[in-house]
Design a protein around this motif. Structure first.
Motif, short mmCIF file in Angstrom:
data_model
loop_
_atom_site.label_atom_id
_atom_site.label_comp_id
_atom_site.label_asym_id
_atom_site.label_seq_id
_atom_site.Cartn_x
_atom_site.Cartn_y
_atom_site.Cartn_z
N SER A 1 0.75 -1.29 0.13
CA SER A 1 -0.04 -0.08 0.09
C SER A 1 1.03 1.27 -0.02
CB SER A 1 -1.03 0.01 1.19
OG SER A 1 -0.26 0.01 2.52
N ASN A 2 2.05 1.26 0.23
CA ASN A 2 3.18 2.39 0.24
C ASN A 2 3.85 2.68 -1.02
OD1 ASN A 2 4.85 0.38 0.11
ND2 ASN A 2 6.00 0.98 1.96
N LYS B 1 12.00 -1.80 7.79
CA LYS B 1 11.23 -1.00 6.94
C LYS B 1 9.67 -1.61 7.08
CE LYS B 1 14.33 0.42 3.32
NZ LYS B 1 13.79 1.87 2.97
N TRP B 2 9.49 -2.94 7.71
CA TRP B 2 8.45 -3.54 7.75
C TRP B 2 7.69 -3.12 8.90
CZ3 TRP B 2 6.70 -6.48 4.45
CH2 TRP B 2 7.52 -7.39 3.53
N THR B 3 6.42 -2.59 8.83
CA THR B 3 5.50 -2.50 9.72
C THR B 3 4.33 -3.38 9.82
OG1 THR B 3 3.85 -1.37 8.21
CG2 THR B 3 5.16 0.12 8.87
N PRO B 4 3.72 -3.71 10.87
CA PRO B 4 2.85 -4.73 11.28
C PRO B 4 1.92 -4.80 10.01
CG PRO B 4 3.08 -3.65 13.27
CD PRO B 4 3.85 -2.82 12.20
N ARG C 1 1.48 -7.77 6.98
CA ARG C 1 0.16 -8.69 6.83
C ARG C 1 -0.16 -8.51 5.32
NH1 ARG C 1 -1.35 -6.30 11.52
NH2 ARG C 1 -2.20 -4.48 10.46
N GLU C 2 -0.10 -7.40 4.65
CA GLU C 2 -0.23 -7.23 3.04
C GLU C 2 0.54 -8.22 2.48
OE1 GLU C 2 0.31 -3.22 1.66
OE2 GLU C 2 -0.90 -2.38 3.42
#
Length: 80
Positions: free
Chosen positions: A14-15, A41-44, A48-49
Motif C-alpha cells: 500500500s506504500n 522497513k516492515w510495519t505490522p 500482513r499485506e
C-alpha cells in the motif's frame, strides 16, 4: 555464487513499494538487506499485506533494484 533461488511471486504494498518474493531452496539463509525479515522497513500492516513470516525458511522479499544488483542471470523452466 552459482546458487539458484526460486521466484515465488511479487507483491505491491500500500506504500507503493513492489517486492519480489524469493526462496532459497536449501530452506536456510535469506536476504539481510532492505525488506529482509529483520528490516526496519516492515510495519505490522505491511507484513500482513505481503504475507510476511518471521521464519528462517529461506523465503524473503527484496526490491527489483536489489535483485538486479545481486543476481546476474535468470532461467525460466516451463511447468506443465
Amino acid at each position: 555464487m552459482g546458487h539458484a533461488y526460486s521466484f515465488l511471486g511479487m507483491v505491491r504494498l500500500s506504500n507503493g513499494v513492489k517486492l519480489l518474493k524469493l526462496r532459497n531452496p536449501w530452506g536456510k539463509g535469506e536476504w539481510t538487506g532492505d525488506w529482509g525479515d529483520k528490516s526496519a522497513k516492515w510495519t505490522p500492516e505491511l507484513k500482513r499485506e505481503a504475507g510476511w513470516k518471521d521464519q528462517d525458511d529461506g523465503v524473503f522479499f527484496m526490491t527489483y533494484p536489489d535483485f538486479r544488483d545481486n543476481f546476474d542471470a535468470i532461467s525460466i523452466a516451463r511447468y506443465h
